[in-house]
Design a protein around this motif. Sequence first.
Motif, PDB file in Angstrom:
ATOM      1  N   ARG A   1       0.497  -1.509  -0.413  1.00 50.06           N
ATOM      2  CA  ARG A   1      -0.058  -0.235   0.019  1.00 50.06           C
ATOM      3  C   ARG A   1       0.538   1.518  -0.144  1.00 50.06           C
ATOM      4  N   LYS A   2       1.969   0.640   0.277  1.00 51.34           N
ATOM      5  CA  LYS A   2       2.579   2.365   0.514  1.00 51.34           C
ATOM      6  C   LYS A   2       3.656   2.565  -1.204  1.00 51.34           C
ATOM      7  N   PRO A   3       3.903   3.681  -1.462  1.00 53.72           N
ATOM      8  CA  PRO A   3       4.104   3.657  -3.326  1.00 53.72           C
ATOM      9  C   PRO A   3       5.965   3.361  -3.452  1.00 53.72           C
ATOM     10  N   LEU A   4       6.331   2.953  -4.115  1.00 55.73           N
ATOM     11  CA  LEU A   4       7.153   1.883  -4.511  1.00 55.73           C
ATOM     12  C   LEU A   4       8.243   3.533  -5.237  1.00 55.73           C
ATOM     13  N   GLY A   5       7.472   4.475  -5.062  1.00 59.50           N
ATOM     14  CA  GLY A   5       8.342   5.509  -6.026  1.00 59.50           C
ATOM     15  C   GLY A   5       7.719   6.938  -5.371  1.00 59.50           C
ATOM     16  N   LYS A   6       7.677   8.006  -6.575  1.00 58.66           N
ATOM     17  CA  LYS A   6       7.229   9.164  -5.952  1.00 58.66           C
ATOM     18  C   LYS A   6       5.907   9.688  -6.177  1.00 58.66           C
ATOM     19  N   LEU A   7       4.904   9.774  -5.273  1.00 61.50           N
ATOM     20  CA  LEU A   7       3.839   9.814  -5.000  1.00 61.50           C
ATOM     21  C   LEU A   7       3.430  11.253  -5.952  1.00 61.50           C
ATOM     22  N   TYR A   8       2.488  11.686  -6.842  1.00 60.30           N
ATOM     23  CA  TYR A   8       2.229  12.520  -7.158  1.00 60.30           C
ATOM     24  C   TYR A   8       0.676  12.510  -6.694  1.00 60.30           C
ATOM     25  N   ALA A   9       0.231  14.262  -6.860  1.00 62.69           N
ATOM     26  CA  ALA A   9      -1.273  14.037  -6.446  1.00 62.69           C
ATOM     27  C   ALA A   9      -2.013  14.612  -8.043  1.00 62.69           C
ATOM     28  N   ASP A  10      -3.536  13.861  -7.661  1.00 63.44           N
ATOM     29  CA  ASP A  10      -4.332  12.963  -8.949  1.00 63.44           C
ATOM     30  C   ASP A  10      -4.064  14.500  -9.980  1.00 63.44           C
ATOM     31  N   GLY A  11      -4.184  15.589  -9.389  1.00 56.73           N
ATOM     32  CA  GLY A  11      -4.200  16.736 -10.784  1.00 56.73           C
ATOM     33  C   GLY A  11      -3.497  17.122 -11.499  1.00 56.73           C
ATOM     34  N   HIS A  12      -2.005  16.298 -10.701  1.00 57.00           N
ATOM     35  CA  HIS A  12      -0.569  16.571 -11.595  1.00 57.00           C
ATOM     36  C   HIS A  12      -0.546  16.481 -13.001  1.00 57.00           C
ATOM     37  N   PRO A  13      -0.049  17.278 -13.596  1.00 59.02           N
ATOM     38  CA  PRO A  13       0.219  16.176 -14.970  1.00 59.02           C
ATOM     39  C   PRO A  13       1.100  15.979 -15.132  1.00 59.02           C
ATOM     40  N   ILE A  14       0.683  14.067 -16.402  1.00 60.35           N
ATOM     41  CA  ILE A  14       1.603  12.928 -16.212  1.00 60.35           C
ATOM     42  C   ILE A  14       2.007  13.378 -16.812  1.00 60.35           C
ATOM     43  N   ALA A  15       2.605  14.500 -17.953  1.00 62.98           N
ATOM     44  CA  ALA A  15       3.363  14.062 -19.083  1.00 62.98           C
ATOM     45  C   ALA A  15       4.811  14.885 -18.180  1.00 62.98           C
ATOM     46  N   GLU A  16       4.729  15.485 -17.488  1.00 60.22           N
ATOM     47  CA  GLU A  16       5.725  16.357 -16.600  1.00 60.22           C
ATOM     48  C   GLU A  16       6.480  16.135 -15.739  1.00 60.22           C
TER      49      GLU A  16
ATOM     50  N   THR B   1       6.850  12.144 -16.475  1.00 62.72           N
ATOM     51  CA  THR B   1       7.671  11.497 -17.114  1.00 62.72           C
ATOM     52  C   THR B   1       9.040  11.384 -18.441  1.00 62.72           C
ATOM     53  N   ARG B   2       9.324  13.211 -17.968  1.00 59.24           N
ATOM     54  CA  ARG B   2       9.818  13.825 -18.964  1.00 59.24           C
ATOM     55  C   ARG B   2      11.357  13.018 -19.362  1.00 59.24           C
ATOM     56  N   GLU B   3      11.628  12.128 -17.963  1.00 61.50           N
ATOM     57  CA  GLU B   3      13.154  11.687 -18.405  1.00 61.50           C
ATOM     58  C   GLU B   3      13.561  10.484 -17.734  1.00 61.50           C
ATOM     59  N   HIS B   4      12.026   9.582 -18.066  1.00 64.06           N
ATOM     60  CA  HIS B   4      12.335   8.137 -18.905  1.00 64.06           C
ATOM     61  C   HIS B   4      12.106   7.942 -20.084  1.00 64.06           C
ATOM     62  N   ALA B   5      13.460   7.486 -21.062  1.00 65.52           N
ATOM     63  CA  ALA B   5      13.595   7.194 -22.255  1.00 65.52           C
ATOM     64  C   ALA B   5      11.998   5.593 -22.827  1.00 65.52           C
ATOM     65  N   ILE B   6      11.693   5.137 -21.630  1.00 62.85           N
ATOM     66  CA  ILE B   6      10.629   3.680 -21.858  1.00 62.85           C
ATOM     67  C   ILE B   6       9.690   4.212 -20.373  1.00 62.85           C
ATOM     68  N   LEU B   7       8.864   4.271 -20.623  1.00 59.59           N
ATOM     69  CA  LEU B   7       7.119   4.288 -20.438  1.00 59.59           C
ATOM     70  C   LEU B   7       6.161   2.764 -20.199  1.00 59.59           C
ATOM     71  N   VAL B   8       6.194   2.570 -19.031  1.00 62.46           N
ATOM     72  CA  VAL B   8       5.158   1.029 -18.323  1.00 62.46           C
ATOM     73  C   VAL B   8       4.318   2.056 -17.912  1.00 62.46           C
ATOM     74  N   SER B   9       2.642   1.602 -17.526  1.00 55.27           N
ATOM     75  CA  SER B   9       1.902   1.644 -16.947  1.00 55.27           C
ATOM     76  C   SER B   9       0.988   0.499 -16.762  1.00 55.27           C
ATOM     77  N   VAL B  10       0.784   0.533 -15.232  1.00 53.66           N
ATOM     78  CA  VAL B  10      -0.037  -0.022 -14.559  1.00 53.66           C
ATOM     79  C   VAL B  10      -1.319   0.527 -13.914  1.00 53.66           C
ATOM     80  N   GLY B  11      -2.625   0.170 -14.877  1.00 54.21           N
ATOM     81  CA  GLY B  11      -3.415   0.366 -14.373  1.00 54.21           C
ATOM     82  C   GLY B  11      -4.021   1.419 -15.033  1.00 54.21           C
ATOM     83  N   ASP B  12      -5.835   1.042 -15.530  1.00 59.40           N
ATOM     84  CA  ASP B  12      -6.379   1.695 -16.487  1.00 59.40           C
ATOM     85  C   ASP B  12      -6.757   3.442 -16.519  1.00 59.40           C
ATOM     86  N   ILE B  13      -6.472   3.598 -15.287  1.00 58.15           N
ATOM     87  CA  ILE B  13      -6.746   5.451 -14.547  1.00 58.15           C
ATOM     88  C   ILE B  13      -5.570   5.985 -15.618  1.00 58.15           C
ATOM     89  N   ILE B  14      -4.129   5.907 -14.984  1.00 56.55           N
ATOM     90  CA  ILE B  14      -3.157   5.911 -15.208  1.00 56.55           C
ATOM     91  C   ILE B  14      -2.893   6.113 -16.506  1.00 56.55           C
TER      92      ILE B  14
END
Length: 186
Positions: A18-33, A35-48
């Motif tokens: 239940r604890k985040p394994l990485g940095k937690l961002y609030a719901d309203g935070h733009p996702i694209a911002e 993710t910029r430092e990652h050359a490869i992205l993986v998303s797990v979950g429908d909403i994300i």
Amino acid sequence: MSGKVIARLGESLKPALRKPLGKLYADGHPIAESTREHAILVSVGDIITYRLLCEGVVPKLSIVDGMSCRKAVSSEVLNGTRHPSFRMVEVWNPSGTLTEELVLAVRDALISPHRTRIFINGEEDLAVLPVVMLAPRTTGVLYGQPNEGYVVLRVNSSTQNRVGTILSSMDKVNPEDSIWRMLYGD
């Protein structure tokens, strides 16, 4: 592929997951911002996944199950997790488990030259674990954190060690199975 269950989540591990394994961002935070430092992205979950695609960011791999917080997502969200560049794969993975089929689909998607959407019949909540163990280092993994926002974690030795500890603590059906050597990089 085999739909055999390779591990089950024990009750004692639920608080750690239940604890985040990485940095937690609030719901309203733009996702694209985030993710910029990652050359490869993986998303797990429908909403994300839906939010990433709405912001014009197409992950290398997305893993969805048509659910959010144990409720079916809207058809808009489910259809919004599709992208013309995705190769579509469907696997079986029951709640609170990891199946060989899911692990192999994650591995194949990560080494494929194509972007992939894995749809899970069952539940994708534990899919982050094999992703972290199999993804190249510096991959960005995004997943939802219920009622809080979303998490972005960077695959590195630290996150792999942390996830490896979680996997080691799961109830394995056959600890000698070759799938475990693959997950641990042996």
